[in-house]
Design an enzyme around this catalytic site. Structure first.
Site, PDB file in Angstrom:
ATOM      1  N   LYS A 110       0.869  -1.232  -0.093  1.00  0.00           N
ATOM      2  CA  LYS A 110      -0.036  -0.030  -0.113  1.00  0.00           C
ATOM      3  C   LYS A 110       0.962   1.098   0.074  1.00  0.00           C
ATOM      4  CE  LYS A 110      -4.233  -1.857   0.901  1.00  0.00           C
ATOM      5  NZ  LYS A 110      -5.784  -1.840   1.211  1.00  0.00           N
ATOM      6  N   LYS A 192      -3.084 -10.541  -6.322  1.00  0.00           N
ATOM      7  CA  LYS A 192      -4.313 -10.933  -5.795  1.00  0.00           C
ATOM      8  C   LYS A 192      -5.403  -9.915  -6.409  1.00  0.00           C
ATOM      9  CE  LYS A 192      -5.409  -8.279  -1.792  1.00  0.00           C
ATOM     10  NZ  LYS A 192      -6.527  -8.249  -0.918  1.00  0.00           N
ATOM     11  N   LYS A 195     -10.071  -4.715  -4.880  1.00  0.00           N
ATOM     12  CA  LYS A 195     -10.787  -3.576  -5.056  1.00  0.00           C
ATOM     13  C   LYS A 195     -10.205  -2.487  -5.748  1.00  0.00           C
ATOM     14  CE  LYS A 195     -13.674  -4.345  -1.020  1.00  0.00           C
ATOM     15  NZ  LYS A 195     -12.573  -4.183   0.107  1.00  0.00           N
TER      16      LYS A 195
HETATM   17  N1  AQP Z   1      -8.139 -11.777  -3.979  1.00  0.00           N
HETATM   18  C1  AQP Z   1      -8.754 -12.178  -2.820  1.00  0.00           C
HETATM   19  N2  AQP Z   1      -8.751 -13.443  -2.655  1.00  0.00           N
HETATM   20  C2  AQP Z   1      -9.375 -14.029  -1.442  1.00  0.00           C
HETATM   21  N3  AQP Z   1      -9.786 -13.389  -0.256  1.00  0.00           N
HETATM   22  C3  AQP Z   1      -9.527 -12.028  -0.707  1.00  0.00           C
HETATM   23  N4  AQP Z   1      -9.615 -10.962   0.318  1.00  0.00           N
HETATM   24  C4  AQP Z   1      -9.458  -9.785  -0.244  1.00  0.00           C
HETATM   25  N5  AQP Z   1      -9.102 -10.077  -1.593  1.00  0.00           N
HETATM   26  C5  AQP Z   1      -8.985 -11.396  -1.744  1.00  0.00           C
HETATM   27  C6  AQP Z   1     -10.224 -11.001   1.786  1.00  0.00           C
HETATM   28  O1  AQP Z   1     -11.435 -10.337   1.886  1.00  0.00           O
HETATM   29  C7  AQP Z   1     -11.638  -9.923   3.163  1.00  0.00           C
HETATM   30  C8  AQP Z   1     -12.026  -8.539   3.057  1.00  0.00           C
HETATM   31  O2  AQP Z   1     -11.084  -7.716   2.422  1.00  0.00           O
HETATM   32  P1  AQP Z   1     -10.733  -6.153   2.804  1.00  0.00           P
HETATM   33  O3  AQP Z   1     -11.582  -5.390   1.785  1.00  0.00           O
HETATM   34  O4  AQP Z   1     -10.982  -5.788   4.143  1.00  0.00           O
HETATM   35  O5  AQP Z   1      -9.311  -5.849   2.341  1.00  0.00           O
HETATM   36  P2  AQP Z   1      -8.453  -6.386   1.363  1.00  0.00           P
HETATM   37  O6  AQP Z   1      -7.674  -7.463   1.518  1.00  0.00           O
HETATM   38  O7  AQP Z   1      -7.274  -5.115   1.352  1.00  0.00           O
HETATM   39  O8  AQP Z   1      -9.506  -6.530  -0.129  1.00  0.00           O
HETATM   40  P3  AQP Z   1      -8.878  -5.701  -1.317  1.00  0.00           P
HETATM   41  O9  AQP Z   1     -10.115  -6.152  -2.392  1.00  0.00           O
HETATM   42  O10 AQP Z   1      -7.599  -5.889  -1.889  1.00  0.00           O
HETATM   43  O11 AQP Z   1      -9.169  -4.250  -0.911  1.00  0.00           O
HETATM   44  P4  AQP Z   1      -8.506  -2.867  -1.250  1.00  0.00           P
HETATM   45  O12 AQP Z   1      -8.134  -2.831  -2.685  1.00  0.00           O
HETATM   46  O13 AQP Z   1      -9.285  -1.717  -0.724  1.00  0.00           O
HETATM   47  O14 AQP Z   1      -7.221  -3.097  -0.380  1.00  0.00           O
HETATM   48  C9  AQP Z   1     -10.417 -10.310   3.736  1.00  0.00           C
HETATM   49  O15 AQP Z   1     -10.662 -11.289   4.811  1.00  0.00           O
HETATM   50  C10 AQP Z   1      -9.313 -10.495   2.797  1.00  0.00           C
HETATM   51  O16 AQP Z   1      -8.317 -11.414   3.198  1.00  0.00           O
END
Ligand code: AQP
Length: 328
Positions: A110, A192, A195
């Site tokens: 990040k 991965k 969002k």
């Molecule tokens: N690609 C993924 N595959 C499996 N699990 C995933 N999670 C996130 N991406 C994947 C799981 O979703 C839950 C919520 O995640 P989050 O939104 O709180 O944060 P994150 O992990 O940072 O998800 P994003 O989509 O990547 O969001 P941004 O882009 O905003 O940082 C968690 O349990 C995570 O493990």
């Protein structure tokens, strides 16, 4: 078993969030004592537009309910409604070595993506996450693979506090699905699905059919023609196969067999049609809930009330263990 997990209101929930975490929530809530939260304070580590942020937080709550999180079977609330999260996070900040925070993969990622806003919150994010979890005497945390490192840190913090001040926190177990714990980006299957990586890289759980077809048609594939599960040599195809198998509720081996001697285009089009079909009830439910803001707010109010009861009891114990003088 006491279960806790959270999701950030940083955009529409995607199939990675669902397969990695939220699908487990919907299963666990039927058998366990579950606390699920939309972690809006975590989302502030990236600058948010105040005009939009509240709406996005409410939308994430609505999305969770639309995909099956049932407020009658779990405690559903917004993190910022329970002040104890930030109080305990501060205390954990004083116990967490900066060197541990600096080696967190998510922080490094990040910080690389947000060079103009490498704020202290981005670094201390795992201390707040540890507070979220440990406040509820949580025993199990269903998350995707990307969160395993943060969970290890939460366990370390619980151990350290318990050693210094006496047994206060439970060391929670990480509950990671066997498959789907790391759904990869459609554009770059070595990363991965996320969002914040641009809409082309993910499929939202509420995506319109035409857009699902387009994104899958344009998804990155690999050299060769064979459809086999081999993440090292065929990351794109392995990712699509995994998505297909999990949404079709069949073993990966069966999905491989089904696509034997078929082309990549067939894998993509069949997966698109499958997703359109499976996600349709989610889209319908979300549209229905859109006009029921008062109902959703009531759910959040009741959820925060229940969450506070547990959080306040833990904080009272923590304050007393630390020797903080009671206010009354
Ligand atoms: N690609 C993924 N595959 C499996 N699990 C995933 N999670 C996130 N991406 C994947 C799981 O979703 C839950 C919520 O995640 P989050 O939104 O709180 O944060 P994150 O992990 O940072 O998800 P994003 O989509 O990547 O969001 P941004 O882009 O905003 O940082 C968690 O349990 C995570 O493990």
């Amino acid at each position: 078993m006491r279960i806790f997990s959270g999701i950030q209101p940083t955009g529409q929930m995607h199939i990675g969030n669902y397969l990695g975490a939220v699908k487990q929530w919907t299963e666990l809530q039927t058998r366990h004592d579950c606390f699920f939260t939309v972690v809006d304070l975590h989302a502030l580590t990236i600058q948010q537009n105040p005009q939009e942020f509240g709406k996005t937080s409410m939308e994430t709550v609505t999305e969770l309910i639309s995909v099956g999180v049932n407020p009658e079977q779990c405690v559903l609330f917004l993190q910022s409604h329970v002040k104890e999260h930030t109080e305990l996070a501060w205390i954990f900040n004083t116990l967490t070595p900066v060197s541990e925070l600096e080696r967190m993969t998510q922080y490094k990622d990040k910080a690389r993506k947000n060079k103009r806003n490498i704020n202290a919150g981005l670094l201390t994010y795992p201390a707040l996450m540890a507070a979220d979890i440990l406040l509820y005497q949580t025993q199990g945390v269903p998350v995707g693979k990307d969160q395993i490192q943060h969970l290890e840190l939460a366990r370390m913090i619980a151990r350290k506090f318990n050693n210094l001040y006496g047994k206060t926190f439970v060391e929670p177990e990480t509950l990671v699905s066997k498959e789907g714990a790391k759904v990869m980006s459609l554009q770059d299957p070595k990363k991965k699905m996320s969002k914040s990586d641009g809409t082309q890289s993910y499929i939202s759980l509420f995506e319109e059919p035409a857009s699902i077809r387009k994104k899958l048609t344009e998804a990155t594939t690999d050299a060769g023609k064979e459809i086999v599960y081999n993440p090292a040599k065929k990351p794109g195809i392995s990712n699509l196969l995994t998505i297909h198998a999990l949404f079709a509720k069949i073993p990966l081996k069966d999905a491989e067999k089904h696509f034997k001697n078929k082309g990549y285009a067939t894998l993509k089009s069949e997966t698109a049609e499958l997703l359109i079909d499976v996600l349709e009830p989610f889209r319908r439910k979300k549209k229905e809930l859109f006009s029921r803001e008062i109902y959703v707010k009531e759910i959040l109010k009741a959820g925060a009330r229940k969450a506070r009861t547990v959080a306040e009891a833990t904080m009272e114990d923590v304050r007393s263990k630390l020797g903080l003088v009671p206010s009354s």
